[in-house]
Design a protein around this motif. Structure first.
Motif, PDB file in Angstrom:
ATOM      1  N   ALA A   1       0.838  -1.210   0.000  1.00 23.78           N
ATOM      2  CA  ALA A   1       0.000   0.000   0.000  1.00 23.78           C
ATOM      3  C   ALA A   1       0.867   1.252   0.000  1.00 23.78           C
ATOM      4  CB  ALA A   1      -0.922  -0.016   1.218  1.00 23.78           C
ATOM      5  N   LEU A   2       1.926   1.246   0.798  1.00 19.83           N
ATOM      6  CA  LEU A   2       2.824   2.397   0.859  1.00 19.83           C
ATOM      7  C   LEU A   2       3.473   2.655  -0.500  1.00 19.83           C
ATOM      8  CD1 LEU A   2       4.065   4.502   2.766  1.00 19.83           C
ATOM      9  CD2 LEU A   2       5.871   2.845   3.286  1.00 19.83           C
ATOM     10  N   ASP A   3       3.853   1.583  -1.206  1.00 15.94           N
ATOM     11  CA  ASP A   3       4.424   1.746  -2.552  1.00 15.94           C
ATOM     12  C   ASP A   3       3.424   2.396  -3.497  1.00 15.94           C
ATOM     13  OD1 ASP A   3       6.817   0.612  -1.826  1.00 15.94           O
ATOM     14  OD2 ASP A   3       6.370  -1.384  -2.638  1.00 15.94           O
ATOM     15  N   ALA A   4       2.170   1.935  -3.440  1.00 20.78           N
ATOM     16  CA  ALA A   4       1.148   2.488  -4.339  1.00 20.78           C
ATOM     17  C   ALA A   4       0.899   3.963  -4.057  1.00 20.78           C
ATOM     18  CB  ALA A   4      -0.153   1.692  -4.184  1.00 20.78           C
ATOM     19  N   ILE A   5       0.862   4.337  -2.794  1.00 21.38           N
ATOM     20  CA  ILE A   5       0.629   5.738  -2.427  1.00 21.38           C
ATOM     21  C   ILE A   5       1.773   6.616  -2.933  1.00 21.38           C
ATOM     22  CG2 ILE A   5       0.479   7.313  -0.456  1.00 21.38           C
ATOM     23  CD1 ILE A   5      -0.928   4.926   1.047  1.00 21.38           C
ATOM     24  N   ARG A   6       2.992   6.177  -2.722  1.00 16.03           N
ATOM     25  CA  ARG A   6       4.144   6.975  -3.159  1.00 16.03           C
ATOM     26  C   ARG A   6       4.230   7.045  -4.680  1.00 16.03           C
ATOM     27  NH1 ARG A   6       8.561   4.729   1.283  1.00 16.03           N
ATOM     28  NH2 ARG A   6       7.943   6.143   2.976  1.00 16.03           N
ATOM     29  N   ALA A   7       3.835   5.958  -5.370  1.00 15.61           N
ATOM     30  CA  ALA A   7       3.877   5.951  -6.833  1.00 15.61           C
ATOM     31  C   ALA A   7       2.940   7.002  -7.426  1.00 15.61           C
ATOM     32  CB  ALA A   7       3.518   4.562  -7.361  1.00 15.61           C
ATOM     33  N   ARG A   8       1.896   7.392  -6.692  1.00  8.10           N
ATOM     34  CA  ARG A   8       0.972   8.435  -7.149  1.00  8.10           C
ATOM     35  C   ARG A   8       1.461   9.843  -6.780  1.00  8.10           C
ATOM     36  NH1 ARG A   8      -4.341   6.568  -8.481  1.00  8.10           N
ATOM     37  NH2 ARG A   8      -4.082   4.401  -9.107  1.00  8.10           N
ATOM     38  N   GLY A   9       2.619   9.922  -6.168  1.00 11.91           N
ATOM     39  CA  GLY A   9       3.112  11.220  -5.732  1.00 11.91           C
ATOM     40  C   GLY A   9       2.422  11.732  -4.486  1.00 11.91           C
ATOM     41  N   LEU A  10       1.769  10.828  -3.751  1.00 15.45           N
ATOM     42  CA  LEU A  10       1.066  11.200  -2.522  1.00 15.45           C
ATOM     43  C   LEU A  10       1.938  10.910  -1.310  1.00 15.45           C
ATOM     44  CD1 LEU A  10      -2.435   9.715  -3.444  1.00 15.45           C
ATOM     45  CD2 LEU A  10      -1.631  12.071  -3.752  1.00 15.45           C
ATOM     46  N   ARG A  11       1.561  11.494  -0.184  1.00 14.00           N
ATOM     47  CA  ARG A  11       2.335  11.307   1.039  1.00 14.00           C
ATOM     48  C   ARG A  11       1.437  10.782   2.163  1.00 14.00           C
ATOM     49  NH1 ARG A  11       7.222  12.952   1.997  1.00 14.00           N
ATOM     50  NH2 ARG A  11       6.742  13.239   4.217  1.00 14.00           N
ATOM     51  N   VAL A  12       2.026   9.901   2.954  1.00 18.34           N
ATOM     52  CA  VAL A  12       1.420   9.427   4.202  1.00 18.34           C
ATOM     53  C   VAL A  12       1.997  10.264   5.331  1.00 18.34           C
ATOM     54  CG1 VAL A  12       1.295   7.463   5.795  1.00 18.34           C
ATOM     55  CG2 VAL A  12       1.155   7.062   3.323  1.00 18.34           C
ATOM     56  N   PRO A  13       1.172  10.834   6.208  1.00 17.79           N
ATOM     57  CA  PRO A  13      -0.293  10.789   6.278  1.00 17.79           C
ATOM     58  C   PRO A  13      -0.971  12.024   5.684  1.00 17.79           C
ATOM     59  CG  PRO A  13       0.547  11.650   8.317  1.00 17.79           C
ATOM     60  CD  PRO A  13       1.756  11.426   7.430  1.00 17.79           C
ATOM     61  N   ASP A  14      -0.200  12.914   5.015  1.00 17.73           N
ATOM     62  CA  ASP A  14      -0.774  14.184   4.555  1.00 17.73           C
ATOM     63  C   ASP A  14      -1.955  13.961   3.614  1.00 17.73           C
ATOM     64  OD1 ASP A  14       1.295  15.201   5.989  1.00 17.73           O
ATOM     65  OD2 ASP A  14       2.502  15.805   4.275  1.00 17.73           O
ATOM     66  N   ASP A  15      -1.806  12.967   2.716  1.00 20.08           N
ATOM     67  CA  ASP A  15      -2.862  12.712   1.736  1.00 20.08           C
ATOM     68  C   ASP A  15      -3.740  11.523   2.106  1.00 20.08           C
ATOM     69  OD1 ASP A  15      -2.022  14.728  -0.276  1.00 20.08           O
ATOM     70  OD2 ASP A  15      -0.205  13.502  -0.320  1.00 20.08           O
ATOM     71  N   ILE A  16      -3.217  10.574   2.799  1.00 23.39           N
ATOM     72  CA  ILE A  16      -3.974   9.387   3.205  1.00 23.39           C
ATOM     73  C   ILE A  16      -3.252   8.723   4.371  1.00 23.39           C
ATOM     74  CG2 ILE A  16      -2.800   7.877   1.534  1.00 23.39           C
ATOM     75  CD1 ILE A  16      -5.509   6.387   1.210  1.00 23.39           C
ATOM     76  N   GLY A  17      -4.018   8.261   5.358  1.00 26.78           N
ATOM     77  CA  GLY A  17      -3.432   7.569   6.500  1.00 26.78           C
ATOM     78  C   GLY A  17      -3.240   6.092   6.194  1.00 26.78           C
ATOM     79  N   LEU A  18      -2.317   5.441   6.924  1.00 26.46           N
ATOM     80  CA  LEU A  18      -2.019   4.025   6.715  1.00 26.46           C
ATOM     81  C   LEU A  18      -1.696   3.374   8.051  1.00 26.46           C
ATOM     82  CD1 LEU A  18      -1.464   1.622   4.776  1.00 26.46           C
ATOM     83  CD2 LEU A  18       0.913   2.430   4.652  1.00 26.46           C
TER      84      LEU A  18
END
Length: 344
Positions: free
Chosen positions: A252-269
């Motif tokens: 999940a962390l790989d997928a979030i970063r691949a979209r240029g998003l950041r945890v937790p600023d854009d989505i929590g994990l």
């Protein structure tokens, strides 16, 4: 096919006594042993297993079949099983099922052919005929972490329901309302239990768990990546994702970063099964931790009790929530001047 309970009933003895008799334990009287052997012959109770059980020597070896050796949780479990077994005079042979029921059955079959004294298994699938046959066939066996409902063998596991409720309360307190889960295989008890606990915890806060917020995974990283990509493509993506094991969380962390998003600023994990790596990710990942070493020790104790003719005990230990910073938690306050001085 007759099982050990059938033999016990025909002989008029307890299952424990039958097990001791089949393992040639000295505490069994000649009269009781004769009754067991007569019942075995009358019922046709697994002749090949009986032949192994009636040997006078033991290999002092136990088998361990784990679901995925690449999963750090199972790596730690295997190491702790070896440590505990060694203190009790047993060696361990490990088989890696790689979350595949066919590999699980291959390892179980091979270990039985090697005349192990007992078997620890974390079932990759509860529907295997071989697993059901082995559980009822007289081989000392203990389920660890996962189990097969309705099969009468000791189970050593962690109960994560309270920890999942704590996690949902934590996420709710942080303001998250759209919560999704990457679930493990429904054919495993842990996969189903974690989804059920998550849904129940959401219900307590009046929050739904719509189908689009349930990603079906397989306890491996690729499935966590795919499920998260699907979440991120939704018109209203979740505000936080709970991965039901650590490898799916890394996917999940790989997928979030691949979209240029950041945890937790854009989505929590958050994740089930804490691992040492989680403190080194950026940010450190909030996770539910299982008492892995304690589970391993309890599982070995239960199996050795079975092998040596003592009544074994099933054990359930609690999992706990470890809060870090991957869900939008506020950073820890900086130490005061007096605190810094006291550490010098």
């Amino acid at each position: 096919m007759a099982g050990i309970k059938d033999v016990a009933a025909a002989a008029g003895l307890s299952v424990a006594t039958v097990s001791r008799a089949l393992n040639n334990h000295p505490s069994v009287s000649p009269e009781a042993r004769a009754r067991v052997l007569a019942a075995v012959e009358a019922l046709g109770y697994r002749p090949n297993a009986v032949a192994r059980s009636l040997r006078t020597d033991q290999t002092r070896t136990i088998g361990l079949v784990i679901s995925d050796v690449l999963n750090p949780y199972f790596t730690e479990l295997a190491r702790s099983v070896e440590d505990e077994a060694r203190t009790r005079g047993y060696s361990v042979i490990i088989g890696n099922a790689n979350e595949r029921p066919d590999l699980q059955d291959h390892h179980v079959r091979t270990l039985l052919e090697r005349r192990i004294d007992g078997l620890l298994v974390s079932p990759a699938d509860g529907r295997s005929p071989l697993m059901l046959d082995t559980a009822g066939g007289g081989t000392p066996m203990v389920f660890v972490d996962r189990w097969i409902p309705g099969v009468d063998v000791p189970v050593v596991r962690a109960d994560g329901r309270d920890a999942v409720r704590d996690l949902v309360a934590h996420l709710h307190g942080l303001g998250h309302r759209r919560l999704a889960i990457i679930a493990g295989p429904a054919a495993t008890t842990t996969g189903q239990e974690r989804v059920d606990a998550f849904r129940e915890a959401l219900h307590a806060y009046g929050l739904p768990l719509p189908d689009e917020y349930i990603g079906q995974g397989d306890f491996q990283a690729d499935s966590g990546r795919r499920a998260t990509e699907r979440f991120l493509d939704l018109p209203r993506p979740p505000e936080a994702v709970f991965a039901a094991d650590n490898l799916m969380a890394l996917g999940a962390l790989d997928a979030i970063r691949a979209r240029g998003l950041r945890v937790p600023d854009d989505i929590g994990l958050a994740a089930f099964d804490d691992i040492p790596w989680f403190v080194h990710t950026d940010p450190p990942i909030t996770a539910i931790a299982q008492p892995t070493a304690e589970l391993a020790r309890a599982a070995v104790r239960a199996l050795v009790d079975l092998i040596e003719g003592r009544p074994p005990q099933s054990v359930t230990l609690p999992a706990t929530l470890v809060v870090r910073r991957s869900c939008g938690e506020p950073p820890a306050p900086a130490p005061t001047t007096s605190q810094r001085r006291s550490n010098l």
